[in-house]
Design a protein around this motif. Sequence first.
Motif, mmCIF file in Angstrom:
data_model
loop_
_atom_site.group_PDB
_atom_site.id
_atom_site.type_symbol
_atom_site.label_atom_id
_atom_site.label_comp_id
_atom_site.label_asym_id
_atom_site.label_seq_id
_atom_site.Cartn_x
_atom_site.Cartn_y
_atom_site.Cartn_z
ATOM 1 N N MET A 174 -31.671 31.083 97.433
ATOM 2 C CA MET A 174 -31.701 31.787 98.949
ATOM 3 C C MET A 174 -30.279 30.618 99.726
ATOM 4 O O MET A 174 -30.151 29.870 99.715
ATOM 5 C CB MET A 174 -32.890 31.265 99.208
ATOM 6 N N ARG A 175 -29.585 31.383 99.945
ATOM 7 C CA ARG A 175 -28.231 31.207 100.792
ATOM 8 C C ARG A 175 -28.544 30.553 102.224
ATOM 9 O O ARG A 175 -28.519 31.841 102.993
ATOM 10 C CB ARG A 175 -27.029 31.810 100.768
ATOM 11 N N VAL A 176 -28.678 30.033 102.714
ATOM 12 C CA VAL A 176 -28.656 29.086 103.992
ATOM 13 C C VAL A 176 -26.820 28.100 104.998
ATOM 14 O O VAL A 176 -26.434 27.812 103.951
ATOM 15 C CB VAL A 176 -29.692 28.425 104.929
ATOM 16 N N VAL A 177 -26.993 29.087 105.848
ATOM 17 C CA VAL A 177 -26.383 28.595 106.552
ATOM 18 C C VAL A 177 -26.900 27.912 108.130
ATOM 19 O O VAL A 177 -27.958 28.282 108.450
ATOM 20 C CB VAL A 177 -24.859 28.893 107.660
ATOM 21 N N ILE A 178 -26.517 26.448 107.591
ATOM 22 C CA ILE A 178 -27.471 25.207 108.740
ATOM 23 C C ILE A 178 -26.850 25.138 110.282
ATOM 24 O O ILE A 178 -25.853 23.835 109.722
ATOM 25 C CB ILE A 178 -28.422 24.400 108.151
ATOM 26 N N ASP A 179 -27.801 25.455 111.086
ATOM 27 C CA ASP A 179 -26.646 25.029 112.225
ATOM 28 C C ASP A 179 -27.085 22.962 112.514
ATOM 29 O O ASP A 179 -27.917 23.075 112.176
ATOM 30 C CB ASP A 179 -26.814 25.714 114.112
ATOM 31 N N THR A 180 -25.967 22.355 113.905
ATOM 32 C CA THR A 180 -26.252 20.948 113.600
ATOM 33 C C THR A 180 -27.391 20.678 114.332
ATOM 34 O O THR A 180 -27.793 19.662 113.780
ATOM 35 C CB THR A 180 -24.441 20.786 114.436
ATOM 36 N N ASN A 181 -27.908 21.647 114.743
ATOM 37 C CA ASN A 181 -28.868 21.053 116.137
ATOM 38 C C ASN A 181 -29.742 21.383 114.786
ATOM 39 O O ASN A 181 -31.189 20.315 115.190
ATOM 40 C CB ASN A 181 -29.192 21.414 117.419
ATOM 41 N N PRO A 204 -26.162 18.718 93.842
ATOM 42 C CA PRO A 204 -25.588 20.501 93.544
ATOM 43 C C PRO A 204 -25.778 21.870 94.152
ATOM 44 O O PRO A 204 -25.049 22.633 93.556
ATOM 45 C CB PRO A 204 -26.838 20.634 92.275
ATOM 46 N N ASN A 205 -27.139 21.910 94.745
ATOM 47 C CA ASN A 205 -26.968 22.765 95.599
ATOM 48 C C ASN A 205 -26.461 23.465 97.134
ATOM 49 O O ASN A 205 -26.591 23.436 97.864
ATOM 50 C CB ASN A 205 -28.388 22.895 96.173
ATOM 51 N N ILE A 206 -25.148 22.666 97.047
ATOM 52 C CA ILE A 206 -24.352 22.483 98.297
ATOM 53 C C ILE A 206 -23.086 23.619 97.987
ATOM 54 O O ILE A 206 -22.840 23.580 97.225
ATOM 55 C CB ILE A 206 -23.886 20.870 98.913
ATOM 56 N N VAL A 207 -22.936 24.370 98.591
ATOM 57 C CA VAL A 207 -21.467 25.471 98.178
ATOM 58 C C VAL A 207 -20.311 25.193 99.143
ATOM 59 O O VAL A 207 -20.464 25.192 100.517
ATOM 60 C CB VAL A 207 -22.055 27.177 98.258
ATOM 61 N N PHE A 208 -19.240 24.536 99.401
ATOM 62 C CA PHE A 208 -17.917 24.744 100.109
ATOM 63 C C PHE A 208 -17.795 26.169 100.165
ATOM 64 O O PHE A 208 -17.174 26.518 99.297
ATOM 65 C CB PHE A 208 -17.474 23.287 99.578
ATOM 66 N N ALA A 209 -17.462 26.548 101.331
ATOM 67 C CA ALA A 209 -16.766 27.837 101.509
ATOM 68 C C ALA A 209 -16.164 27.424 102.509
ATOM 69 O O ALA A 209 -15.920 27.126 103.639
ATOM 70 C CB ALA A 209 -17.398 29.349 101.650
ATOM 71 N N GLU A 210 -14.512 28.748 103.051
ATOM 72 C CA GLU A 210 -14.216 28.297 104.458
ATOM 73 C C GLU A 210 -14.405 30.192 104.542
ATOM 74 O O GLU A 210 -14.139 31.049 104.090
ATOM 75 C CB GLU A 210 -12.897 28.485 104.302
ATOM 76 N N PRO A 211 -14.875 30.676 106.131
ATOM 77 C CA PRO A 211 -14.533 32.003 106.591
ATOM 78 C C PRO A 211 -13.669 32.559 105.827
ATOM 79 O O PRO A 211 -12.285 32.301 105.975
ATOM 80 C CB PRO A 211 -15.066 32.141 108.060
ATOM 81 N N PHE A 212 -13.025 34.153 105.688
ATOM 82 C CA PHE A 212 -12.506 34.896 105.412
ATOM 83 C C PHE A 212 -12.215 35.185 106.683
ATOM 84 O O PHE A 212 -10.956 36.139 106.587
ATOM 85 C CB PHE A 212 -12.844 35.259 103.997
ATOM 86 N N TYR A 213 -12.281 35.243 107.292
ATOM 87 C CA TYR A 213 -13.097 36.477 108.525
ATOM 88 C C TYR A 213 -13.236 36.067 109.970
ATOM 89 O O TYR A 213 -14.879 35.329 109.744
ATOM 90 C CB TYR A 213 -13.080 37.900 108.284
ATOM 91 N N ARG A 214 -12.535 35.980 110.757
ATOM 92 C CA ARG A 214 -13.269 35.492 112.146
ATOM 93 C C ARG A 214 -13.387 36.692 112.396
ATOM 94 O O ARG A 214 -12.252 37.236 113.870
ATOM 95 C CB ARG A 214 -12.125 34.189 112.957
ATOM 96 N N TYR A 223 -24.424 26.741 102.290
ATOM 97 C CA TYR A 223 -22.855 26.678 102.586
ATOM 98 C C TYR A 223 -22.488 26.145 103.030
ATOM 99 O O TYR A 223 -23.137 26.163 104.718
ATOM 100 C CB TYR A 223 -23.220 27.935 102.600
ATOM 101 N N VAL A 224 -21.714 25.563 103.909
ATOM 102 C CA VAL A 224 -20.864 24.735 104.833
ATOM 103 C C VAL A 224 -19.147 25.205 104.666
ATOM 104 O O VAL A 224 -19.070 25.135 103.246
ATOM 105 C CB VAL A 224 -20.816 22.958 104.614
#
Length: 138
Positions: A1-8, A68-78, A35-36
């Motif tokens: 499962m791929r997730v992005v987690i908000d700071t809160n 091992p289950n962290i993925v560094f990525a950058e958004p390709f579009y804003r 994903y971060v």
Amino acid sequence: MRVVIDTNCLRASIPPKSPFYDLYRSFEEGLFTWYVSTEILLEYEEILSLTYSELTAHLVLHTLTVAPNIVFAEPFYRWELIESDPDDNKFSDLAIGVNADYLVSNDKDYAILERISFPSLTVISLQEFLALLRGVDN
């Protein structure tokens, strides 16, 4: 499962006595892929340093960056879909860009995404995400 987690949500999951500590433990157990982006990590560091301490922030960030289950990525579009709090766009832009299963947040500013059909993004609360991880119906 791929997730992005908000700071809160991250902030709420740090104390071992927190009802949301399961987020941190579930991550350590490898139950999901987090994903971060650089921008997100910088916000994590800032908020955790203000909320807890610089030492705590560094320990948490170290755990995140070597897992091992962290993925560094950058958004390709804003997409810039969150007008009420533009600072939240870093999370939604990344989640859309990596085709995340969920953006986990308790922030009401993401409610706008429910009314947008494209791009599609599922935002769930931390409580809903923990229930999903436990296999519990809401």
